[in-house]
Motif scaffolding. Structure first.
Motif, PDB file in Angstrom:
ATOM      1  N   SER A 185       0.856  -1.174   0.000  1.00  0.00           N
ATOM      2  CA  SER A 185       0.000   0.000   0.000  1.00  0.00           C
ATOM      3  C   SER A 185       0.891   1.222   0.000  1.00  0.00           C
ATOM      4  CB  SER A 185      -0.876  -0.010   1.252  1.00  0.00           C
ATOM      5  OG  SER A 185      -1.490   1.235   1.427  1.00  0.00           O
TER       6      SER A 185
ATOM      7  N   LYS B 110      -9.548   4.146   2.563  1.00  0.00           N
ATOM      8  CA  LYS B 110      -8.281   3.432   2.730  1.00  0.00           C
ATOM      9  C   LYS B 110      -7.159   4.415   3.058  1.00  0.00           C
ATOM     10  CE  LYS B 110      -5.079   0.362   0.242  1.00  0.00           C
ATOM     11  NZ  LYS B 110      -4.898  -0.644   1.275  1.00  0.00           N
TER      12      LYS B 110
ATOM     13  N   GLU C 243      -5.387   4.379   6.767  1.00  0.00           N
ATOM     14  CA  GLU C 243      -3.958   4.067   6.846  1.00  0.00           C
ATOM     15  C   GLU C 243      -3.155   5.259   7.371  1.00  0.00           C
ATOM     16  OE1 GLU C 243      -2.972   2.521   2.967  1.00  0.00           O
ATOM     17  OE2 GLU C 243      -3.730   0.528   3.492  1.00  0.00           O
TER      18      GLU C 243
ATOM     19  N   LYS D 203      -0.936   5.209  10.683  1.00  0.00           N
ATOM     20  CA  LYS D 203       0.494   5.451  10.488  1.00  0.00           C
ATOM     21  C   LYS D 203       0.984   6.661  11.278  1.00  0.00           C
ATOM     22  CE  LYS D 203       4.379   4.599   8.328  1.00  0.00           C
ATOM     23  NZ  LYS D 203       5.337   4.015   9.202  1.00  0.00           N
TER      24      LYS D 203
ATOM     25  N   VAL E 247       1.209  -0.330   7.927  1.00  0.00           N
ATOM     26  CA  VAL E 247      -0.238  -0.522   7.948  1.00  0.00           C
ATOM     27  C   VAL E 247      -0.731  -0.897   6.560  1.00  0.00           C
ATOM     28  CG1 VAL E 247      -0.656   1.113   9.825  1.00  0.00           C
ATOM     29  CG2 VAL E 247      -0.743   1.908   7.484  1.00  0.00           C
ATOM     30  N   SER E 248      -1.802  -1.653   6.516  1.00  0.00           N
ATOM     31  CA  SER E 248      -2.460  -1.967   5.254  1.00  0.00           C
ATOM     32  C   SER E 248      -3.912  -2.308   5.566  1.00  0.00           C
ATOM     33  CB  SER E 248      -1.774  -3.142   4.559  1.00  0.00           C
ATOM     34  OG  SER E 248      -2.447  -3.429   3.340  1.00  0.00           O
ATOM     35  N   TRP E 249      -4.849  -1.536   4.981  1.00  0.00           N
ATOM     36  CA  TRP E 249      -6.280  -1.787   5.186  1.00  0.00           C
ATOM     37  C   TRP E 249      -6.839  -2.491   3.962  1.00  0.00           C
ATOM     38  CZ3 TRP E 249     -10.834   0.535   2.919  1.00  0.00           C
ATOM     39  CH2 TRP E 249     -12.025   0.173   3.560  1.00  0.00           C
TER      40      TRP E 249
ATOM     41  N   LEU F 294      -7.698  -4.085   9.042  1.00  0.00           N
ATOM     42  CA  LEU F 294      -6.420  -3.386   9.046  1.00  0.00           C
ATOM     43  C   LEU F 294      -5.363  -4.318   9.606  1.00  0.00           C
ATOM     44  CD1 LEU F 294      -5.031  -0.505   8.730  1.00  0.00           C
ATOM     45  CD2 LEU F 294      -5.253  -0.385  11.210  1.00  0.00           C
TER      46      LEU F 294
ATOM     47  N   VAL G  41      -1.610  -4.175  11.013  1.00  0.00           N
ATOM     48  CA  VAL G  41      -0.726  -3.134  11.532  1.00  0.00           C
ATOM     49  C   VAL G  41       0.434  -3.762  12.298  1.00  0.00           C
ATOM     50  CG1 VAL G  41      -2.161  -2.809  13.592  1.00  0.00           C
ATOM     51  CG2 VAL G  41      -0.644  -0.987  12.885  1.00  0.00           C
TER      52      VAL G  41
END
Length: 126
Positions: free
Chosen positions: A30, A55, A59, A63, A71-73, A80, A82
């Protein structure tokens, strides 16, 4: 007419190809992702959202918490992923930051005042 129908079918199939595949957590990328440290804790958090703007907002909110390294949703799964330093922050602090940005989590609800200010495409409550 055949070309039009064929074009529509091809466009539909090309557009839905990625809907049914989910990247593995370790391979997810991401714009908001950075490299996690080996000492970091990995956690999952349910976070409600509905679009690409969500998103980005989710994020960024996560972050911006000191101690969060990546992080990535995932929009499809509303989840999420994390990585964070447990000596600097906690999943509770990350959840509160996301809720403050306007998105409900499985731990905290976004304030109505903030939620109402989200763009129409970001409204996820029924």
């Amino acid at each position: 007419m055949k070309k039009l129908v064929l074009s529509v079918v091809v466009a539909f199939l090309a557009g839905t190809g990625s809907v049914y595949s989910r990247p593995t957590v370790s391979g997810e990328q991401s714009n908001a992702v950075s490299v996690a440290k080996a000492s970091d804790t990995h956690a999952h958090l349910k976070v409600s959202g509905s679009c690409g703007m969500c998103k980005t907002r989710i994020e960024k909110a996560a972050k911006d918490v000191k101690g969060v390294s990546s992080v990535s949703w995932d929009r499809e799964y509303q989840e999420l992923h994390v990585n964070f330093d447990p000596e600097k922050t906690s999943i509770e602090a990350i959840s509160k930051a996301i809720a403050k940005a306007g998105h409900d989590t499985d731990k905290d609800s976004a304030p109505d005042k903030v939620y109402k200010k989200l763009p129409c495409c970001c409204k996820y409550r029924k």
